[in-house]
Design a protein around this motif. Structure first.
Motif, mmCIF file in Angstrom:
data_model
loop_
_atom_site.group_PDB
_atom_site.id
_atom_site.type_symbol
_atom_site.label_atom_id
_atom_site.label_comp_id
_atom_site.label_asym_id
_atom_site.label_seq_id
_atom_site.Cartn_x
_atom_site.Cartn_y
_atom_site.Cartn_z
ATOM 1 N N GLU A 1 0.809 -1.221 0.000
ATOM 2 C CA GLU A 1 0.000 0.000 0.000
ATOM 3 C C GLU A 1 0.845 1.275 0.000
ATOM 4 O OE1 GLU A 1 -0.001 -1.783 4.234
ATOM 5 O OE2 GLU A 1 -0.196 -2.511 2.153
ATOM 6 N N VAL A 2 2.143 1.156 0.257
ATOM 7 C CA VAL A 2 3.024 2.326 0.245
ATOM 8 C C VAL A 2 3.541 2.636 -1.161
ATOM 9 C CG1 VAL A 2 5.185 3.262 1.195
ATOM 10 C CG2 VAL A 2 3.701 1.880 2.637
ATOM 11 N N GLY B 1 7.214 -4.595 -1.836
ATOM 12 C CA GLY B 1 5.979 -5.285 -2.178
ATOM 13 C C GLY B 1 6.134 -6.790 -2.050
ATOM 14 N N ASN B 2 5.031 -7.458 -1.784
ATOM 15 C CA ASN B 2 5.024 -8.918 -1.671
ATOM 16 C C ASN B 2 3.906 -9.489 -2.528
ATOM 17 O OD1 ASN B 2 5.844 -11.482 -0.621
ATOM 18 N ND2 ASN B 2 4.084 -11.437 0.757
ATOM 19 N N GLU B 3 4.300 -10.268 -3.549
ATOM 20 C CA GLU B 3 3.353 -10.908 -4.462
ATOM 21 C C GLU B 3 2.354 -9.910 -5.039
ATOM 22 O OE1 GLU B 3 1.701 -14.420 -2.645
ATOM 23 O OE2 GLU B 3 3.669 -15.383 -2.486
ATOM 24 N N ASP C 1 -2.055 -8.380 -5.284
ATOM 25 C CA ASP C 1 -2.560 -7.004 -5.277
ATOM 26 C C ASP C 1 -2.275 -6.325 -6.620
ATOM 27 O OD1 ASP C 1 -3.693 -6.768 -2.730
ATOM 28 O OD2 ASP C 1 -1.745 -6.421 -1.797
ATOM 29 N N PRO C 2 -2.884 -6.789 -7.701
ATOM 30 C CA PRO C 2 -2.541 -6.258 -9.025
ATOM 31 C C PRO C 2 -2.783 -4.763 -9.188
ATOM 32 C CG PRO C 2 -4.528 -7.626 -9.134
ATOM 33 C CD PRO C 2 -3.928 -7.835 -7.781
ATOM 34 N N PHE C 3 -3.623 -4.189 -8.329
ATOM 35 C CA PHE C 3 -3.851 -2.750 -8.385
ATOM 36 C C PHE C 3 -2.536 -1.979 -8.269
ATOM 37 C CE2 PHE C 3 -4.188 1.161 -5.869
ATOM 38 C CZ PHE C 3 -4.956 1.948 -6.716
ATOM 39 N N TYR C 4 -1.599 -2.545 -7.477
ATOM 40 C CA TYR C 4 -0.343 -1.841 -7.214
ATOM 41 C C TYR C 4 0.738 -2.132 -8.253
ATOM 42 C CZ TYR C 4 -2.415 -0.989 -2.625
ATOM 43 O OH TYR C 4 -3.253 -0.583 -1.609
ATOM 44 N N PHE D 1 2.800 0.603 -9.988
ATOM 45 C CA PHE D 1 3.622 1.423 -9.095
ATOM 46 C C PHE D 1 4.898 0.708 -8.651
ATOM 47 C CE2 PHE D 1 -0.897 2.462 -8.355
ATOM 48 C CZ PHE D 1 -0.898 3.780 -8.793
ATOM 49 N N LEU D 2 4.994 -0.599 -8.942
ATOM 50 C CA LEU D 2 6.075 -1.398 -8.370
ATOM 51 C C LEU D 2 7.465 -0.931 -8.817
ATOM 52 C CD1 LEU D 2 7.059 -3.774 -6.692
ATOM 53 C CD2 LEU D 2 6.701 -5.249 -8.684
ATOM 54 N N VAL D 3 7.729 -0.942 -10.103
ATOM 55 C CA VAL D 3 9.065 -0.584 -10.578
ATOM 56 C C VAL D 3 9.375 0.898 -10.343
ATOM 57 C CG1 VAL D 3 10.601 -0.506 -12.585
ATOM 58 C CG2 VAL D 3 9.113 -2.488 -12.212
ATOM 59 N N PRO D 4 8.442 1.833 -10.572
ATOM 60 C CA PRO D 4 8.740 3.231 -10.232
ATOM 61 C C PRO D 4 9.078 3.431 -8.756
ATOM 62 C CG PRO D 4 6.849 3.138 -11.698
ATOM 63 C CD PRO D 4 7.157 1.725 -11.311
ATOM 64 N N ALA D 5 8.404 2.697 -7.857
ATOM 65 C CA ALA D 5 8.716 2.801 -6.430
ATOM 66 C C ALA D 5 10.112 2.269 -6.144
ATOM 67 C CB ALA D 5 7.679 2.044 -5.606
#
Length: 346
Positions: A87-88, A123-125, A130-133, A136-140
């Protein structure tokens, strides 16, 4: 006689000097443990740190940057993998580098020294859980990397993200390993980042799940490292599912043009109760073999002699977890600090 003793003494000193100069024998891959905290009546974190140290456990995965859990690790020699919650991710991805800096300082470095942080699992899985996130994964991850660069820590703290084995659309035979094409829009830039920064692909691997969900095709012995049958794949041979899964990931990365990225198993384990084949004997057999193979640098058929770094799941049973009953019974230790079974970490 004096001359003879003198010569012997000189020879012994010379040999001792050579031994000191020789390189140490190869150190096995680290075996860590996951410290899940979705439970009541767990011992205080300070007691947990004492338990870890007394059992020679030098690496721990914390799923969240929780101040209560982090503080007691300060000043110990225990290396940490710390989770950045799903969520972060939007805040980090959309913020400035200063946002990532503030998050690191406030949530991690305020409690433990950067020298104790080995990995950040961002992130975890995410891709399946949580496909919504996902966007945002790689940019974070990139923002956190820029923040670590600003702090001079990018070479010592590695960033990655833990993925379920089901991000593979094909895993058998291992040489046919391939990622789900629907996930490549995120996985490809992630793999590029991992290669560019010398970081590992993080995967959660559970032969137990493969066994209970497909008993017709997966034997218990194959899941527990005790199969006498060998599965041939090109020129390689597999006698256990753990190796086959790790190598399927290696092949999948190569299929996308990424060779040589190391693999760290961020979760693996076997439950002691709650379902078919979930018992103490099988948990010891599985976790014992995983740990032994890492410590002895056995590696996999595709990457022999390269021990797989693993984090065994879980330190304690987590009685507040949802899902099937076995989800609450992965604990290696009882809450009183006694081992559920005689597993060695060194």
């Amino acid at each position: 006689m004096v001359m003879a003793r003198t010569k012997i003494h000189v020879i012994l000193v010379f040999v001792s000097s050579l031994l000191i100069l020789l390189p140490d024998s190869p150190v096995g891959a680290p075996v860590g443990v996951c410290y899940g905290r979705v439970a009541i009546n767990l011992p205080p974190p300070s007691d947990v740190v004492d338990l870890l140290r007394s059992n020679g456990i030098s690496r721990v995965r914390l799923f969240n940057a929780d101040a209560e859990a982090l503080k007691p690790f300060s000043g110990t020699e225990i290396q940490l993998m710390i989770g950045v919650p799903n969520e972060v991710l939007p805040t980090l991805a959309n913020g400035m580098v200063s946002t990532a800096l503030d998050w690191l300082q406030s949530n991690i470095f305020a409690y433990v020294s950067p020298s104790q942080v080995r990995y950040l699992a961002v992130g975890n899985e995410v891709l399946l859980k949580d496909p919504f996130y996902s966007p945002f994964l790689v940019p974070a991850i990139r923002k956190l990397h820029q923040a670590l660069q600003a702090l001079g820590l990018a070479d010592t703290i590695k960033l990655s993200s833990a993925h379920a084995a089901t991000v593979l659309s094909n895993s058998y035979p291992p040489s046919a390993g391939a990622f789900d094409p629907n996930l490549l829009s995120v996985l490809t830039p992630l793999l590029q980042f991992l290669r560019d920064t010398g970081s590992p692909l993080m995967v959660n691997v559970y032969p137990f799940f493969s066994y209970i969900n497909n008993m017709q095709s997966v034997s218990l012995d194959y899941a527990l490292f005790r199969s006498s049958a060998v599965h041939a794949d090109q020129k390689l041979a597999y006698d256990n599912m753990f190796d086959a899964t790790i190598d399927a990931f290696a092949y999948a990365m190569e299929r996308e043009g990424f060779q040589g990225i190391p693999i760290v198993v961020t979760e693996t384990g076997w439950p002691t109760a709650g379902g078919a084949a979930a018992n103490i004997e099988n948990a010891l057999a599985y976790n014992g073999n995983v740990a032994r193979r890492g410590l002895n640098n056995i590696g996999t058929p595709k990457r022999p002699g390269v021990g797989v770094e693993v984090f065994l799941f879980d330190l304690f049973d987590e009685d507040q977890k949802g899902g099937e009953e076995f989800e609450r019974h992965f604990g290696i230790f009882r809450v009183n600090g006694v081992k559920a079974y005689d597993l060695s970490f060194y």
